[in-house]
Motif scaffolding. Structure first.
Motif, short mmCIF file in Angstrom:
data_model
loop_
_atom_site.label_atom_id
_atom_site.label_comp_id
_atom_site.label_asym_id
_atom_site.label_seq_id
_atom_site.Cartn_x
_atom_site.Cartn_y
_atom_site.Cartn_z
N HIS A 110 40.12 -0.98 -3.81
CA HIS A 110 39.66 0.34 -4.26
C HIS A 110 40.78 1.01 -5.05
O HIS A 110 41.39 1.97 -4.61
CB HIS A 110 39.25 1.20 -3.06
CG HIS A 110 38.38 0.47 -2.08
ND1 HIS A 110 38.82 0.04 -0.87
CD2 HIS A 110 37.10 0.05 -2.19
CE1 HIS A 110 37.83 -0.62 -0.25
NE2 HIS A 110 36.79 -0.63 -1.04
N SER A 121 35.43 -1.83 -6.95
CA SER A 121 34.67 -1.62 -5.73
C SER A 121 34.62 -2.92 -4.95
O SER A 121 34.54 -4.00 -5.53
CB SER A 121 33.25 -1.17 -6.08
OG SER A 121 32.42 -1.25 -4.93
N ILE A 123 32.16 -3.78 -3.16
CA ILE A 123 30.76 -4.16 -2.94
C ILE A 123 30.25 -4.90 -4.18
O ILE A 123 30.26 -4.37 -5.29
CB ILE A 123 29.89 -2.92 -2.66
CG1 ILE A 123 30.51 -2.05 -1.55
CG2 ILE A 123 28.48 -3.37 -2.28
CD1 ILE A 123 30.57 -2.70 -0.18
N GLN A 126 28.02 -3.69 -7.49
CA GLN A 126 27.67 -2.27 -7.49
C GLN A 126 28.47 -1.44 -8.48
O GLN A 126 28.17 -0.27 -8.71
CB GLN A 126 27.81 -1.70 -6.07
CG GLN A 126 26.86 -2.35 -5.07
CD GLN A 126 25.41 -1.97 -5.26
OE1 GLN A 126 25.11 -0.87 -5.69
NE2 GLN A 126 24.50 -2.88 -4.97
N GLY A 127 29.48 -2.02 -9.09
CA GLY A 127 30.17 -1.30 -10.15
C GLY A 127 29.40 -1.32 -11.46
O GLY A 127 29.72 -0.56 -12.39
N PRO A 129 26.11 -0.54 -12.32
CA PRO A 129 25.41 0.69 -12.70
C PRO A 129 26.37 1.84 -13.01
O PRO A 129 26.07 2.69 -13.85
CB PRO A 129 24.55 1.01 -11.48
CG PRO A 129 24.44 -0.25 -10.70
CD PRO A 129 25.71 -1.01 -10.98
N VAL A 130 27.50 1.86 -12.35
CA VAL A 130 28.47 2.93 -12.60
C VAL A 130 28.98 2.85 -14.04
O VAL A 130 29.11 3.87 -14.73
CB VAL A 130 29.63 2.86 -11.58
CG1 VAL A 130 30.69 3.90 -11.90
CG2 VAL A 130 29.10 3.05 -10.16
N VAL A 132 27.31 1.71 -16.51
CA VAL A 132 26.21 2.21 -17.34
C VAL A 132 26.30 3.74 -17.46
O VAL A 132 26.13 4.31 -18.54
CB VAL A 132 24.85 1.78 -16.74
CG1 VAL A 132 23.69 2.47 -17.46
CG2 VAL A 132 24.69 0.26 -16.81
N GLY A 133 26.59 4.39 -16.34
CA GLY A 133 26.71 5.85 -16.37
C GLY A 133 27.91 6.33 -17.16
O GLY A 133 27.84 7.35 -17.85
N GLN A 134 29.01 5.59 -17.08
CA GLN A 134 30.17 5.97 -17.90
C GLN A 134 29.82 5.85 -19.38
O GLN A 134 30.18 6.72 -20.18
CB GLN A 134 31.37 5.08 -17.54
CG GLN A 134 31.93 5.38 -16.16
CD GLN A 134 33.03 4.42 -15.75
OE1 GLN A 134 32.81 3.21 -15.68
NE2 GLN A 134 34.20 4.95 -15.48
N ALA A 160 21.55 -5.01 -8.39
CA ALA A 160 22.28 -4.03 -9.19
C ALA A 160 22.58 -4.57 -10.59
O ALA A 160 22.52 -3.83 -11.57
CB ALA A 160 23.59 -3.66 -8.50
N ALA A 164 21.13 -2.71 -13.88
CA ALA A 164 22.11 -2.20 -14.85
C ALA A 164 21.85 -2.79 -16.24
O ALA A 164 21.91 -2.06 -17.24
CB ALA A 164 23.53 -2.54 -14.38
#
Lengths: 326, 340
Positions: A110, A121, A123, A126-127, A129-130, A132-134, A160, A164
């Motif tokens: 982390h 991350s 997990i 799971q990074g 989609p994050v 995508v948001g950035q 995920a 994504a």
């Protein structure tokens, strides 16, 4: 085209990462004796090292600037170092010290450096989609920055990943999805986990340019990433790159890897570092001496970072209660 | 900012109050945007984004595919880069497909980063039953979110609080779970308590997160509740006026929990009824009782009564569901028992 100056820089960056992972490996095990205990020693907990995967990080990050973002996986050191995360603060974080990136709250899975827009991350998948948001944030603000999501080939079997890819393609966002295919999801071989031999087909299925890059060759990876990053910066949307690389060591330190059998010996022969060093020496770009000097310089930097970490104070126990909320 | 309007002159539904709060924040802050399933031209399945698409268009009111992990994760990514997304998860019951993004990422990034990365986002989601939507579309689940550190959790019971809490949630630098009960939204297609339509000022205002309201003052018994059940509690308190003096505390926020408000009231009345549509065991009602036990068990002059959702999945048939739901009759019986 890659010029010789870049080639030397690629070698320097890869040597630096290898020196880092080797030093962490040695230090990690050094004080877990006589009874090996995962929670013991100056570096406690799980430790996932990226030896063999240096070409991916270096070939990718040579195309990125500070304000581009990366979300990395549980095996993140190569990416963090290549992206420009401060080596002292990162090492102090791994040693659980107050001078670390997160004051000892994150640890090696982390790592967060907002200045470099780097995060990772523990997990799987799971990074993605994050990132995508950035990319949404960059696009909304009208910058030409890109977001890169890096995950292993095992993550491509996760929901995920698919969500994504679909979102990024639908919204034509500046995202580069990098799948590091190191053949193994811990002990589960790639060819027993999916019938898809060429993972770039999955990107094609979502309507985005996609490519599988064989060879674990930093220059080929650089070129593939350059095409993807240039396209994303120009508003051309996402790309999926599946890069065939190699996991030289265990999934985590302490992994005996009995499941790998003969393949483990073959993997060692695919080590990208001596191969690239020899290539540059043969081409007259490096000499034995200059290559040795680069490696010695990397080791010195890494040792200094470890000394910084070891000599840094631990956080106060009561700091555990800080930072739950902003 | 418009001139101050008497809150009593305009009455709107909770759904309208929520969408108005979002719209006002969107006008003043270009970093705010809305994302989720059916939030665009449809206006949100429960009306929480009504009218927003017409004003702000598809660039800022973003309909998503059915990819909850994808779009909640995207909300996190946008938030860590400084945007303020409001992401709708249609029913709280759907969190099962995307909880990793919520509890392992959204709620932990600030802590894991040692305070260096903020995640200023809102997840709004519909909760609650009472209309035969059965086990996968009727839960409240606020205690599940409240149990995991790093998320604020709010659940308004009326239009005024809904707007003020939404504006506070958008402005908060932390992730906030904004839970609206379908029964308080004032929907034209669902039976409702008149309290779901109420006075709401036109201008922007905030309701502080973490501060309970004394919704009805009293001295004989404290009734602590949240969300839809507060409306039932108020009906009962008004009905009992003249016989039993009931103090109704509307928590409004589950995280942070206004423990002081509970303790102060129980210190006054010595009697406590908790009304909670979330599951009874290991949840909000137990936490409230523990708050008193930790501080001073002698505040209680009678055993506590809990009118909570029993530990069963939500059944479908009306007769079965109402056997389980908190109702006015059950609240009255509980008050009678503790004040006997």
């Amino acid at each position: 085209m890659v010029d010789n100056e870049q080639r030397i820089e690629f070698f320097r960056q890869m040597a630096r990462i290898r020196a880092y992972e080797a030093a962490l490996q040695a230090n990690y095990h050094a004080d877990k004796t006589p009874q090996w205990d995962i929670g013991a020693g100056l570096i406690p907990g799980e430790m996932h090292l990226a030896a063999g995967q240096e070409p991916v990080a270096v070939g990718l990050c040579a195309n990125l600037v500070k304000d581009d973002a990366i979300t990395g996986p549980h095996r993140p050191h190569h990416l963090a170092l290549a992206k420009g995360v401060d080596i002292n603060k990162m090492t102090a974080e791994i040693y659980g010290r107050d001078t670390g990136l997160s004051h000892g709250k994150g640890g090696h899975m982390h790592l967060f450096d907002p200045e470099q827009h780097f995060s990772c991350s523990g997990i799987i998948g799971q990074g993605m989609p994050v990132a995508v948001g950035q990319a949404m944030a960059f696009a909304r603000r009208g910058t030409d920055n890109v977001a890169v999501a890096v995950a292993g080939e095992g993550a491509a079997n996760q929901g995920a990943f698919h969500e994504a890819l679909n979102l990024a393609a639908m919204w034509k966002l500046p995202v580069i999805f990098i799948i590091e295919d190191n053949d193994w999801a811990i002990s589960v071989a790639r060819d027993t986990a999916t019938p898809i031999k060429d993972g770039s087909l999955r990107g094609t299925a979502y309507g985005m340019p996609s490519q599988r890059v064989e060879g674990n060759d930093v220059e080929m990876i650089y070129e593939a990433c350059k095409t993807a990053v240039d396209r994303a910066r120009a508003g051309g949307g996402p790309t999926l790159l599946e890069i065939h690389t190699v996991r030289l060591w265990g999934h985590f330190e302490g992994d005996a890897q009995a499941y790998r059998g003969e393949e483990l010996n073959e993997a060692a022969e695919r080590d990208p570092l001596p191969a690239y060093e020899q290539r540059l020496i043969s081409a007259g770009i490096l000499t034995e001496e200059s290559a040795a000097a680069i490696k010695a310089e990397a080791e010195a930097e890494v040792n200094a970072a470890i000394e910084f970490a070891k000599s840094s104070p631990e956080p106060k126990p009561s700091d555990a209660y800080l930072h739950v909320f902003a | 900012m418009t001139a101050t309007v008497d809150a009593g002159t305009r009455r709107v539904t909770t759904a309208k109050a929520i969408s108005e709060g979002i719209a006002q924040e969107m006008r003043s802050n270009p970093d705010v945007f809305v994302m989720g399933e059916d939030v665009g031209p449809y206006g949100g399945i429960f009306g929480s984004t009504g009218g927003l698409f017409e004003e702000f268009g598809s660039a800022r009111i973003v309909d998503t595919p059915i990819s909850e992990t994808g779009f909640i994760g995207a909300g996190i990514g946008a938030a860590v880069e400084g945007m303020r997304p409001v992401v709708e998860l249609m029913f709280v019951d759907f969190f099962g497909v995307c909880f990793d993004q919520i509890y392992n990422h959204m709620a932990k990034i600030h802590y894991e980063s040692g305070g260096n990365v903020k995640v200023p986002m809102v997840i709004m989601t519909a909760v609650g039953g009472g209309y035969s939507d059965a086990a996968q579309h009727s839960q409240c689940l606020w205690a599940t979110f409240a149990h995991m550190p790093g998320m604020k959790v709010v659940a308004p019971s009326n239009p005024y609080d809904a707007k003020g809490l939404m504006i506070s949630a958008i402005r908060d630098d932390n992730p906030v779970i904004f839970m609206f009960h379908k029964g308080v939204m004032g929907l034209p297609w669902m039976a409702k308590n008149p309290r779901s339509i109420g006075p709401v000022p036109e201008e922007e205002y905030t309701v502080p997160i973490g501060k309970a309201a004394i919704a009805h003052e009293g001295s004989d018994v404290t009734v602590v509740s949240v969300s839809m059940s507060v409306q039932h509690c108020l009906d009962v308190a008004e009905e009992l006026e003249g016989t039993t003096s009931v103090e109704v505390i509307d928590l409004r926020s589950i995280v942070p929990l206004d423990r002081e408000a509970i303790l102060t009231s129980v210190a006054k009345t010595g009697k406590l009824v908790i009304v909670d549509e979330d599951y009874k065991s290991f949840g909000l009602s137990g936490e409230i009782i523990a708050t008193i036990a930790d501080k001073d068990p002698s505040l209680l002059k009678a055993p506590v009564e809990r009118v909570c959702y029993p530990d069963i999945p939500v059944p479908y048939a009306r007769v079965l569901e109402y056997e389980a739901l908190p109702t006015r009759d059950k609240i009255k019986a509980a008050i009678a028992k503790v004040t006997a």
